[in-house]
Scaffold this motif. Sequence first.
Motif, PDB file in Angstrom:
ATOM      1  N   ARG B 100       1.061  -1.219   0.237  1.00  0.00           N
ATOM      2  CA  ARG B 100      -0.043  -0.378   0.026  1.00  0.00           C
ATOM      3  C   ARG B 100       0.931   1.582  -0.340  1.00  0.00           C
ATOM      4  N   CYS B 101       1.945   1.146   0.286  1.00  0.00           N
ATOM      5  CA  CYS B 101       2.822   2.432   0.733  1.00  0.00           C
ATOM      6  C   CYS B 101       3.382   2.666  -0.141  1.00  0.00           C
ATOM      7  N   ALA B 102       4.123   1.245  -0.813  1.00  0.00           N
ATOM      8  CA  ALA B 102       4.412   1.948  -2.436  1.00  0.00           C
ATOM      9  C   ALA B 102       3.565   2.179  -3.436  1.00  0.00           C
ATOM     10  N   GLN B 103       2.419   1.924  -2.991  1.00  0.00           N
ATOM     11  CA  GLN B 103       1.753   2.332  -4.567  1.00  0.00           C
ATOM     12  C   GLN B 103       0.676   3.795  -4.183  1.00  0.00           C
ATOM     13  N   LEU B 104       0.781   4.238  -3.227  1.00  0.00           N
ATOM     14  CA  LEU B 104       0.845   5.377  -1.847  1.00  0.00           C
ATOM     15  C   LEU B 104       1.886   6.433  -2.069  1.00  0.00           C
ATOM     16  N   GLY B 105       3.188   5.999  -2.293  1.00  0.00           N
ATOM     17  CA  GLY B 105       4.752   6.263  -2.821  1.00  0.00           C
ATOM     18  C   GLY B 105       5.129   7.334  -1.659  1.00  0.00           C
ATOM     19  N   LYS B 106       4.715   6.505  -0.229  1.00  0.00           N
ATOM     20  CA  LYS B 106       5.315   6.662   0.600  1.00  0.00           C
ATOM     21  C   LYS B 106       6.877   5.889   0.670  1.00  0.00           C
ATOM     22  N   ARG B 107       7.961   6.983   0.974  1.00  0.00           N
ATOM     23  CA  ARG B 107       8.717   6.153   0.764  1.00  0.00           C
ATOM     24  C   ARG B 107       9.325   6.270   2.261  1.00  0.00           C
ATOM     25  N   THR B 108       9.131   6.994   3.382  1.00  0.00           N
ATOM     26  CA  THR B 108       9.801   6.053   4.523  1.00  0.00           C
ATOM     27  C   THR B 108       9.070   5.075   5.344  1.00  0.00           C
ATOM     28  N   ILE B 255      15.002   2.663  -0.991  1.00  0.00           N
ATOM     29  CA  ILE B 255      15.373   3.655  -0.639  1.00  0.00           C
ATOM     30  C   ILE B 255      16.134   4.668  -2.246  1.00  0.00           C
ATOM     31  N   ARG B 256      16.140   3.667  -2.828  1.00  0.00           N
ATOM     32  CA  ARG B 256      16.372   4.361  -4.054  1.00  0.00           C
ATOM     33  C   ARG B 256      15.189   5.131  -4.916  1.00  0.00           C
ATOM     34  N   LYS B 257      14.275   4.856  -3.732  1.00  0.00           N
ATOM     35  CA  LYS B 257      12.909   5.955  -4.561  1.00  0.00           C
ATOM     36  C   LYS B 257      12.699   6.009  -5.898  1.00  0.00           C
ATOM     37  N   ASP B 258      12.968   4.320  -6.383  1.00  0.00           N
ATOM     38  CA  ASP B 258      12.045   3.258  -7.207  1.00  0.00           C
ATOM     39  C   ASP B 258      10.701   3.660  -7.277  1.00  0.00           C
ATOM     40  N   PHE B 259      10.448   3.360  -6.784  1.00  0.00           N
ATOM     41  CA  PHE B 259       8.813   2.878  -6.213  1.00  0.00           C
ATOM     42  C   PHE B 259       7.765   4.148  -5.440  1.00  0.00           C
ATOM     43  N   GLY B 260       6.704   4.135  -6.607  1.00  0.00           N
ATOM     44  CA  GLY B 260       5.572   5.092  -6.131  1.00  0.00           C
ATOM     45  C   GLY B 260       4.492   5.047  -7.158  1.00  0.00           C
ATOM     46  N   PRO B 261       3.612   5.652  -7.417  1.00  0.00           N
ATOM     47  CA  PRO B 261       2.311   5.726  -7.281  1.00  0.00           C
ATOM     48  C   PRO B 261       2.230   4.936  -9.189  1.00  0.00           C
ATOM     49  N   GLY B 262       3.244   5.551  -9.906  1.00  0.00           N
ATOM     50  CA  GLY B 262       3.736   4.657 -11.044  1.00  0.00           C
ATOM     51  C   GLY B 262       3.913   3.191 -11.174  1.00  0.00           C
ATOM     52  N   TYR B 263       5.104   2.987 -10.551  1.00  0.00           N
ATOM     53  CA  TYR B 263       5.502   2.202 -10.436  1.00  0.00           C
ATOM     54  C   TYR B 263       5.863   1.186  -8.970  1.00  0.00           C
ATOM     55  N   ASP B 268       4.161  -5.730  -5.561  1.00  0.00           N
ATOM     56  CA  ASP B 268       3.465  -6.442  -5.509  1.00  0.00           C
ATOM     57  C   ASP B 268       2.900  -7.751  -5.470  1.00  0.00           C
ATOM     58  N   PHE B 269       4.241  -8.149  -6.597  1.00  0.00           N
ATOM     59  CA  PHE B 269       4.492  -9.290  -6.390  1.00  0.00           C
ATOM     60  C   PHE B 269       5.473 -10.226  -5.891  1.00  0.00           C
ATOM     61  N   ILE B 270       6.858  -9.841  -4.977  1.00  0.00           N
ATOM     62  CA  ILE B 270       6.635 -10.222  -3.936  1.00  0.00           C
ATOM     63  C   ILE B 270       6.100 -10.321  -2.970  1.00  0.00           C
ATOM     64  N   GLY B 271       5.723  -9.049  -2.696  1.00  0.00           N
ATOM     65  CA  GLY B 271       4.383  -9.564  -1.671  1.00  0.00           C
ATOM     66  C   GLY B 271       3.553 -10.849  -1.743  1.00  0.00           C
ATOM     67  N   LEU B 272       3.013 -10.963  -2.881  1.00  0.00           N
ATOM     68  CA  LEU B 272       2.461 -12.299  -3.462  1.00  0.00           C
ATOM     69  C   LEU B 272       3.111 -13.334  -3.087  1.00  0.00           C
ATOM     70  N   TYR B 273       4.414 -13.335  -3.027  1.00  0.00           N
ATOM     71  CA  TYR B 273       5.177 -14.971  -2.775  1.00  0.00           C
ATOM     72  C   TYR B 273       5.358 -14.868  -1.575  1.00  0.00           C
ATOM     73  N   TRP B 274       5.733 -14.058  -0.873  1.00  0.00           N
ATOM     74  CA  TRP B 274       5.405 -13.585   0.791  1.00  0.00           C
ATOM     75  C   TRP B 274       4.072 -13.959   1.303  1.00  0.00           C
ATOM     76  N   GLY B 275       2.605 -13.435   0.520  1.00  0.00           N
ATOM     77  CA  GLY B 275       1.870 -14.030   0.999  1.00  0.00           C
ATOM     78  C   GLY B 275       2.239 -15.713   0.553  1.00  0.00           C
TER      79      GLY B 275
END
Lengths: 572, 292
Positions: B100-108, B255-263, B268-275
């Motif tokens: 969810r944080c990645a989707q919303l772009g909340k990096r910290t 940490i490299r700021k790769d993730f955000g609402p656009g990407y 998501d995928f690794i989250g599925l794996y962890w699930g």
Amino acid sequence: MTTTTVDIGEHAREEIPVGGNYLNQGKGIKSWLFTLDHKRIGLMYLISGLTMFFIGGMLAMVIRTQLLVPNGLIFHGSYEAYKHYNQVFTLHGIIMVFMVLVPIPPGALGNFVLPLMIGAKDVAFPRLNLLSYYLYVTGAIMAVVSTLLGAVDTGWTFYTPFSIQTETYVVWMVLGIFLLGFSSILTGLNFIVTIHKLRAPGMKWFRMPVFVWASYATSIIQVAATPVLGVTLLLLVAERVMGVGIFNSALGGDPVLFQDFFWFYSHPAVYIMILPAMGIVGEIITVFSRKPIFGYKFIVMSSLAIALIGFVVWGHHLFVNGQSAEWDAIFSFMTFFVAVPSAVKVFNWLATMYKGAISLTTPMLYALSFIVLFTIGGFTGVILGALATNVVLHDTYFVVAHFHYVMMGGTIIAFIGGLHYWWPKMFGRMYNETLGRITCVMLFIGINLTFFPQFIVGAEGMPRRYATYLPQYQPYMIASTVGAYIQLAAFVLMAGYLIHSLVRGKKAAANPWGASTLDWSMASPPTTGNFQQMPVVTQGPYHYEDMEYDGRLGGFVHVEPVPALAGVGAGH
Amino acid sequence: MSENAIATLTLASPEEVAGRHLAHHFDTPQQQFDSGKLGMWLFLGTEFLLFSGLFCAYAVYRMLHPQIFIYASRYLDPVSGALCTLVLVSSGFTMAWAIRCAQLGKRTALIIALLLTIAGGFGFLVIHGYEYFEEYQQHLMWGTHYHPAVNAPRQQVMVPKSGAVGGSWSQLNQLGKQGYLVAHSNIAPAAIGPAGPALAQRPADPVTAASVTAAASQPHNVQIFFGIYFLMTGLHSIHVIVGIILLTYLLVRAIRKDFGPGYYAPVDFIGLYWGVVDMIWMFLFPLLYLIH
């Protein structure tokens, strides 16, 4: 299908030099080793697979030479010698099954053709595709290493408890096959996603060529069955390395459980081997009969049916291994049931040819050989699936003959047919048609001469996997060996004219066979991006009335709706 | 298409970010994301099938020899197993939060959530590793390595950790030998040799029957349970380790700021794996620890 492809606009002309194609766009060894282009990966699979086929074939020649005389021509006289014979047939089986039959039809032809057929620029996960290839190479190397350390002598099925006890390097070999399995899973996964998500606009499910459907069915089996092989092999490794005992009766385990697990994969795996072959044959027959394929939906559905029923027949390998009579009956019935979709395919192919304008080109001859050989192999499969006859024929040469008819006469013949069919597309060159036909006839004779006598000796009771045999079988065994040498000669001839065609062959037109599927809509060989412009599909895959042969180009051209686009592919 | 996106990136809107990550053979970011997701689900399906072989082995042996499972499962500590479950489920929650944080772009918040998830993975490994260590000390191991009665340094640890149900093990064994529990077993008892024809067709084995009454306190072939236990949990632990590696990769990219609402596809995928790793444990825990 009618398309708006191959319209090279000015923009595209700037990007791609004249005569540029996937083979020469990007030079140097690195551009091949790190390529993400499905066509190059397919080609690398092809080369690796043919190398393994050569090694496996040479081992087969050793086996056939050994069996020329009752006491064995090569290995005779001592326990050690017979053990070497065991190693030879084991390696032959492992190489042919896990390194040729399972990975190569999807890996080589599927990779090359499937994205072209559905109008995609590549497979869905090109990096995964490359990884899958390197897993294949690593697995093959591990198998070679295990052979050098101490070649496995268990047979390709690794039955416990012998595979736990033998001192040969089972663990290396099994881990190698685990990697090959992983490679196979990734290929299947890639194809499923590609077919689901990367079809060109208008390419509806029932507008896909039958080869794509066959690959789809194959991929389902690869994804759903191979993990079970993976865990079985891991358990076998745990058994040998840690002494876990799940398959070891001395520790309370059950060896028959291994057989159940193993065949849960390995029986569906034979459909991994045969389904792409059936897809290839479908493509070839419709093109060279100049008729749309008969019963398209039935052919499609029979592929899926074979894939699904294939999962519930594994018990027919265990009829004499302590399985209960009830299960025997169920598995026997399901085995008979597989014959139904297989027969649906054969009848539809025959109906496709009926009143067609058949041209007996090399690929067509292979397709016809396939129908004959596969039918023989299939019918004898029904004999083996029947409980009463199975008890008699179990572990005899009848079984050997049956699966060689299906695998060699089926998969390999169709694969070679497909190789000839797509050869012009792959390399942009035509091979010598006369030599092609002669080779096909030689192979057809060779295969029948090799394997038909094995039905007879098997029915008379000659057991498989023995290094020696009773003198009464010798005439059949000699015939069989002669057949094997005829096959060898055919393959040498084939290698000769195919390599020659790469250098001296006539340049191939975009569509030399007059096929209507998308894979023939671009120049031969295709450029790296496959399509200059996104193809838009408006009708089903097979229709031949709107194209005619153009002698100047050596290929077929669309007569309507845009005559101008004919010259594009053939121009260079 | 991707080249165009790279050309203009002064003010990266989600669409532009998505365009930058678009591979050459996809038409739209949505198509790419959907493909990735389908691929991931298929892969997770194969993971289930990989474990299914072991679940199958479990089912077969438990059906044939329930007394082994009832007996041996008492040596596993349900408290420790429950703790493992708690830690993994919590890390599953933080993983979902990370997506969810990645989707919303909340990096910290993303970094914190990923760190917590990784900590959960390590926590699981530590607790479970300690269990393995205890079992190793007590020689409660698989196959040939199972010999607790002979070599156990502390005899008292042989006492089952959870309370015993009514009835003695020798009785259970007797039941088993009388065909009550293992009526259809075609698996020979230890040291008898290959299985051969089904037990039902074979006369009762007087030697084993006698030794059962004599040895009394534990069922035969307890090592089978531990073999299955170590294989299942071991394969699962390997998946946890792989998961930690993947999460660390996500952390570096976060940490490299790769993730955000656009990407955010990798999260998501690794989250599925962890699930799925969580979910497999949810099956393992009751099947191995909570047998009554």
